[in-house]
Design a protein around this motif. Structure first.
Motif, PDB file in Angstrom:
ATOM      1  N   UNK A  26      -4.280  12.415  -6.406  1.00 40.49           N
ATOM      2  CA  UNK A  26      -3.374  11.932  -5.351  1.00 40.49           C
ATOM      3  C   UNK A  26      -3.137  10.454  -5.620  1.00 40.49           C
ATOM      4  N   UNK A  27      -1.883  10.043  -5.610  1.00 45.60           N
ATOM      5  CA  UNK A  27      -1.534   8.637  -5.829  1.00 45.60           C
ATOM      6  C   UNK A  27      -1.010   8.016  -4.538  1.00 45.60           C
ATOM      7  N   UNK A  28      -1.462   6.812  -4.258  1.00 45.27           N
ATOM      8  CA  UNK A  28      -0.902   6.087  -3.122  1.00 45.27           C
ATOM      9  C   UNK A  28       0.460   5.514  -3.515  1.00 45.27           C
ATOM     10  N   UNK A  29       1.125   4.961  -2.548  1.00 40.86           N
ATOM     11  CA  UNK A  29       2.452   4.377  -2.785  1.00 40.86           C
ATOM     12  C   UNK A  29       2.311   2.888  -3.082  1.00 40.86           C
ATOM     13  N   UNK A  30       2.854   2.453  -4.220  1.00 43.42           N
ATOM     14  CA  UNK A  30       2.886   1.013  -4.475  1.00 43.42           C
ATOM     15  C   UNK A  30       4.107   0.442  -3.775  1.00 43.42           C
ATOM     16  N   UNK A  31       3.910  -0.638  -3.031  1.00 38.12           N
ATOM     17  CA  UNK A  31       4.958  -1.152  -2.155  1.00 38.12           C
ATOM     18  C   UNK A  31       5.218  -2.627  -2.397  1.00 38.12           C
ATOM     19  N   UNK A  32       6.424  -3.047  -2.019  1.00 33.55           N
ATOM     20  CA  UNK A  32       6.797  -4.458  -2.030  1.00 33.55           C
ATOM     21  C   UNK A  32       7.229  -4.819  -0.616  1.00 33.55           C
ATOM     22  N   UNK A  33       6.769  -5.959  -0.152  1.00 34.29           N
ATOM     23  CA  UNK A  33       7.118  -6.375   1.204  1.00 34.29           C
ATOM     24  C   UNK A  33       8.568  -6.851   1.257  1.00 34.29           C
TER      25      UNK A  33
END
Length: 371
Positions: free
Chosen positions: A49-56
């Motif tokens: 399971x991969x988390x979501x990489x995010x940008x603010x």
């Protein structure tokens, strides 16, 4: 190997050798059930399971960008993991970065059988020829200042070198894209990457997952006063058995709700060693495949031990039964010899006594005859 390995015309490793019953006792239920899962490249691998990489969203300062990236992980965003070993909860603090989340999962890996790794990747491009200055914060609590001049937006080598010059403090390493027009940045431990107080020109900050697939982009437009942004890293959970993760709050790194998330399998057949990133990512898949093989070997070893124990027990019963039969059927040579000797002595003694008695009578007859 999986399709061709066989014994006594029976395929062993292609998944057809399942639910085989071996009788080990006299009663109907005294059996051992054997089975070997398929070991082909399409079956062996790891569940992930991969988390979501995010940008603010762009912010007015580095501090505001840090606050924004911290808000992506709520204080109540713990995770319930149902793994092959059991079910437990990974406790995560507010403002946790990918490294913190991975650490929370690894602390309880002995209970769940789920391991975690973290990485933070991103891409940055620049809009114009200028001298750029910005702060970069990674693993250190103190931000480092990056300054470089580019003479062409098609070659940003100077900024790449400036980022690498402070990598000892930030843990962020930079490399050029193939066209030299962009910078690929990696924070290998999973710390947040905060870019603040950009000056000199506009820039575009884009998320990049562990497969180097680009995602959401944010334009840092200094004319609007929003000169900062931050990247949240990605967490990868892996296990050789299927598992689920349930976030306890909607503000979490894996989804936008609290629904249960099921793992998906990545098999060896689909790994790629063409790129450095692909080779790195395949290590988790290979580890999962090895764990699957180890589990099959453990199961077969346990069955072999049970069979060996049964054979030893039956052999012991046979030896004891034969010994009992020998005691019943075979003569005790010492005892019988003693009995025979005794009988012979008694017989000779009786004979001697009779002979003596007969001699007494004969003597009396001789005396009578002489008279």
């Amino acid at each position: 190997i999986s399709n061709n390995t066989e014994f006594n015309s029976q395929k062993l490793l292609d998944g057809t050798f399942t639910d085989k019953v071996i009788q080990i006792g006299t009663a109907g239920g005294q059996v051992i059930r054997l089975g070997v899962a398929a070991t082909d490249a399409g079956t062996l691998g790891t569940y992930q399971i991969n988390s979501t990489n995010e940008v603010t969203a762009v912010a007015a300062s580095a501090g505001a960008a840090q606050t924004a990236v911290d808000a992506l992980s709520n204080v109540g965003a713990d995770y319930v993991i149902k793994g092959s070993f059991g079910t437990t909860t990974a406790a995560v603090d507010a403002g946790a970065d990918a490294r913190d989340v991975a650490s929370a999962f690894n602390i309880i890996s002995g209970t769940t059988g789920v391991l975690a790794s973290a990485i933070n990747r991103g891409k940055m491009t620049f809009a114009s020829v200028a001298t750029y200055t910005f702060t970069l914060k990674g693993k250190s609590d103190t931000a480092s200042t990056v300054t470089a001049t580019i003479t062409s937006t098609a070659d940003v080598t100077a900024i790449k070198d400036a980022i690498n010059a402070v990598s000892g403090s930030t843990g962020v390493t930079a490399a050029l894209t193939t066209d030299k027009a962009g910078i690929l940045m990696v924070q290998g431990e999973g710390y947040d990457m905060v870019f603040g107080d950009l000056s000199g020109g506009d820039a575009v900050l884009t998320t990049m997952d562990r497969e180097e697939t680009l995602g959401t982009a944010r334009t840092i437009d200094i004319s609007s006063g929003n000169d900062s942004a931050a990247l949240l890293g990605q967490v990868t959970l892996s296990s050789h058995q299927a598992f689920t993760v349930t976030p306890q709050h909607a503000d979490n790194g894996f989804s936008a709700d609290t629904n249960e998330i099921s793992s998906t399998k990545s098999d060896i057949a689909n790994v790629s060693l063409v790129t450095k990133t692909g080779a790195t990512n395949c290590l988790a898949v290979i580890d999962g495949a090895l764990a699957m093989i180890s589990e099959i070997r453990s199961s077969m070893g346990a069955a072999n031990n049970r069979l060996k124990s049964t054979v030893d027990n039956l052999s012991n019963i046979a030896v004891n039964a034969q010994a009992s039969l020998s005691k019943i059927e075979d003569a005790n040579f010492a005892e019988e010899t003693a009995n025979l000797t005794k009988a012979q002595i008694l017989q000779k003694a009786s004979t001697a006594m009779l002979a003596q008695a007969n001699q007494g009578k004969q003597g009396m007859l001789e005396l009578i005859q002489r008279l």
